[in-house]
Design a protein around this motif. Sequence first.
Motif, short mmCIF file in Angstrom:
data_model
loop_
_atom_site.label_atom_id
_atom_site.label_comp_id
_atom_site.label_asym_id
_atom_site.label_seq_id
_atom_site.Cartn_x
_atom_site.Cartn_y
_atom_site.Cartn_z
N PHE A 66 0.86 -1.18 0.00
CA PHE A 66 0.00 0.00 0.00
C PHE A 66 0.90 1.23 0.00
CE2 PHE A 66 0.72 -1.16 4.41
CZ PHE A 66 1.03 0.04 5.03
N VAL A 67 0.33 2.37 -0.38
CA VAL A 67 1.11 3.61 -0.48
C VAL A 67 0.53 4.64 0.47
CG1 VAL A 67 1.95 5.44 -2.00
CG2 VAL A 67 1.72 3.10 -2.87
N GLN A 68 1.07 4.68 1.67
CA GLN A 68 0.75 5.75 2.61
C GLN A 68 1.65 6.92 2.26
OE1 GLN A 68 -1.52 5.57 5.05
NE2 GLN A 68 -1.10 7.44 6.18
N ARG A 69 1.09 8.11 2.17
CA ARG A 69 1.85 9.28 1.71
C ARG A 69 3.27 9.30 2.29
NH1 ARG A 69 0.22 15.08 4.06
NH2 ARG A 69 0.72 13.88 5.93
N PRO A 70 4.29 9.07 1.45
CA PRO A 70 5.65 8.99 1.98
C PRO A 70 6.33 10.35 2.15
CG PRO A 70 5.66 8.43 -0.34
CD PRO A 70 4.22 8.67 0.04
N MET A 71 5.78 11.39 1.53
CA MET A 71 6.42 12.70 1.64
C MET A 71 5.39 13.81 1.48
SD MET A 71 8.49 12.55 -1.99
CE MET A 71 9.22 10.97 -1.56
N ALA A 125 -2.57 8.74 -9.10
CA ALA A 125 -2.05 8.72 -10.47
C ALA A 125 -0.85 7.79 -10.60
CB ALA A 125 -1.68 10.13 -10.91
N GLY A 126 -0.20 7.50 -9.48
CA GLY A 126 1.00 6.68 -9.52
C GLY A 126 0.78 5.22 -9.21
N THR A 127 -0.35 4.87 -8.59
CA THR A 127 -0.56 3.48 -8.19
C THR A 127 -2.04 3.15 -8.14
OG1 THR A 127 -0.07 1.81 -6.51
CG2 THR A 127 -0.59 4.01 -5.72
N THR A 128 -2.34 1.87 -8.32
CA THR A 128 -3.70 1.38 -8.10
C THR A 128 -3.77 0.57 -6.80
OG1 THR A 128 -3.26 -0.58 -9.47
CG2 THR A 128 -4.29 1.32 -10.55
N LYS A 129 -2.69 0.60 -6.01
CA LYS A 129 -2.72 0.00 -4.68
C LYS A 129 -3.48 0.93 -3.73
CE LYS A 129 1.67 -2.40 -5.39
NZ LYS A 129 3.07 -2.59 -4.95
N HIS A 130 -3.82 0.42 -2.55
CA HIS A 130 -4.51 1.25 -1.57
C HIS A 130 -3.63 2.44 -1.20
CE1 HIS A 130 -7.52 2.01 1.54
NE2 HIS A 130 -6.51 2.38 2.31
N VAL A 131 -4.26 3.60 -1.06
CA VAL A 131 -3.56 4.85 -0.81
C VAL A 131 -3.97 5.40 0.56
CG1 VAL A 131 -3.47 7.28 -1.51
CG2 VAL A 131 -3.19 5.48 -3.21
N GLY A 132 -3.01 5.95 1.27
CA GLY A 132 -3.30 6.61 2.54
C GLY A 132 -2.81 8.04 2.52
N SER A 133 -3.62 8.95 3.06
CA SER A 133 -3.21 10.35 3.14
C SER A 133 -3.88 10.96 4.37
CB SER A 133 -3.59 11.10 1.86
OG SER A 133 -3.00 12.39 1.85
N SER A 134 -4.06 12.27 4.37
CA SER A 134 -4.71 12.94 5.50
C SER A 134 -5.46 14.16 4.99
CB SER A 134 -3.68 13.36 6.56
OG SER A 134 -2.74 14.27 6.01
N VAL A 135 -6.30 14.71 5.85
CA VAL A 135 -7.08 15.91 5.51
C VAL A 135 -6.83 16.94 6.59
CG1 VAL A 135 -9.37 16.84 5.02
CG2 VAL A 135 -8.82 14.48 4.37
N SER A 190 -7.56 5.53 2.54
CA SER A 190 -7.84 5.71 3.96
C SER A 190 -7.14 6.97 4.44
CB SER A 190 -7.38 4.49 4.78
OG SER A 190 -6.01 4.22 4.55
N ALA A 191 -7.62 7.51 5.55
CA ALA A 191 -7.06 8.76 6.07
C ALA A 191 -6.44 8.53 7.44
CB ALA A 191 -8.16 9.82 6.17
N SER A 192 -5.27 9.09 7.64
CA SER A 192 -4.62 9.06 8.95
C SER A 192 -5.13 10.24 9.77
CB SER A 192 -3.10 9.15 8.81
OG SER A 192 -2.60 8.05 8.08
N VAL A 193 -5.60 9.96 10.98
CA VAL A 193 -6.14 11.02 11.84
C VAL A 193 -5.52 10.89 13.22
CG1 VAL A 193 -8.20 12.02 12.89
CG2 VAL A 193 -8.33 11.06 10.57
N CYS A 194 -4.79 11.92 13.63
CA CYS A 194 -4.23 11.96 14.98
C CYS A 194 -5.30 12.56 15.89
CB CYS A 194 -2.95 12.79 15.00
SG CYS A 194 -2.13 12.80 16.61
#
Length: 269
Positions: free
Chosen positions: A169-174, A195-205, A235-239
Amino acid sequence: MTDSASSPVRSRSGGRAARRAARAAPLADHLRPVRAGMSGGTYHPLSDQDMQAIHNAALDALEQIGLADAPPSGVEYLTRAGGILGDDGRIRFPRALVQKVLAQANRTITLHGRDPKHDLELCGTRVHYGTAGAAVHLVDAQTREYRDCTLQDLHDAARIAHELDNIHFVQRPMVARDVTDNLEMDLNTIYACCAGTTKHVGSSVFEPGFVPEVFDLVHLIAGSEAAWRERPFMSASVCFVVPPMKFATESCEVMEALIKGGMPVLLLS
């Protein structure tokens, strides 16, 4: 005496080339040394007694100290479920309530990729590896010097991760430091990863007001809201909790809005 004609020499029918091709070909999925969902759980740095002590301490803290600064909507959700709002504004969680909720928690979760072959089944002792970190600097491959990460770097990283079998999976690396507006950064981060992958993506809002536009984007990528809700590929990372024993109020509001829209949430504290 007459000379007999010598037998013709037969050439080998590509045997060596075939063996080379077989060695160079990718391994079948079931033969790869690292695969998504391989069984783990063999590393036990803590004894069962140690883990139970930590668990009991957490139950004590939730029941006796509780958490402050829940947003009004969170207070309503939590007290309706059995949490107790004290005169000091802290919400405390009876031990029996926590144990009941833990017993009811889902033990199997699927994180979808845009391509179903990249779906991640989270259950048991299955292990998956992915990127993460949200780095703000990198070492430039050409100059060998540190510089700010850019949106192009993020997209390139997603493309690389897409091709790596051991990244699932690709959790936002940078962080794209060349995008200074927070809303634009949230939207472009999601777009660059997808745009770079069709794997599951993780980011934040970044804030609650950005959530509607985030959903507009993922609905567009999925094809429709219904398609998104059927297979949420991000999916979204939430602290949502910060020291000392407080809810991060705005992050909780982001979390609520994301959950209503059908987005899986990775809870951080």
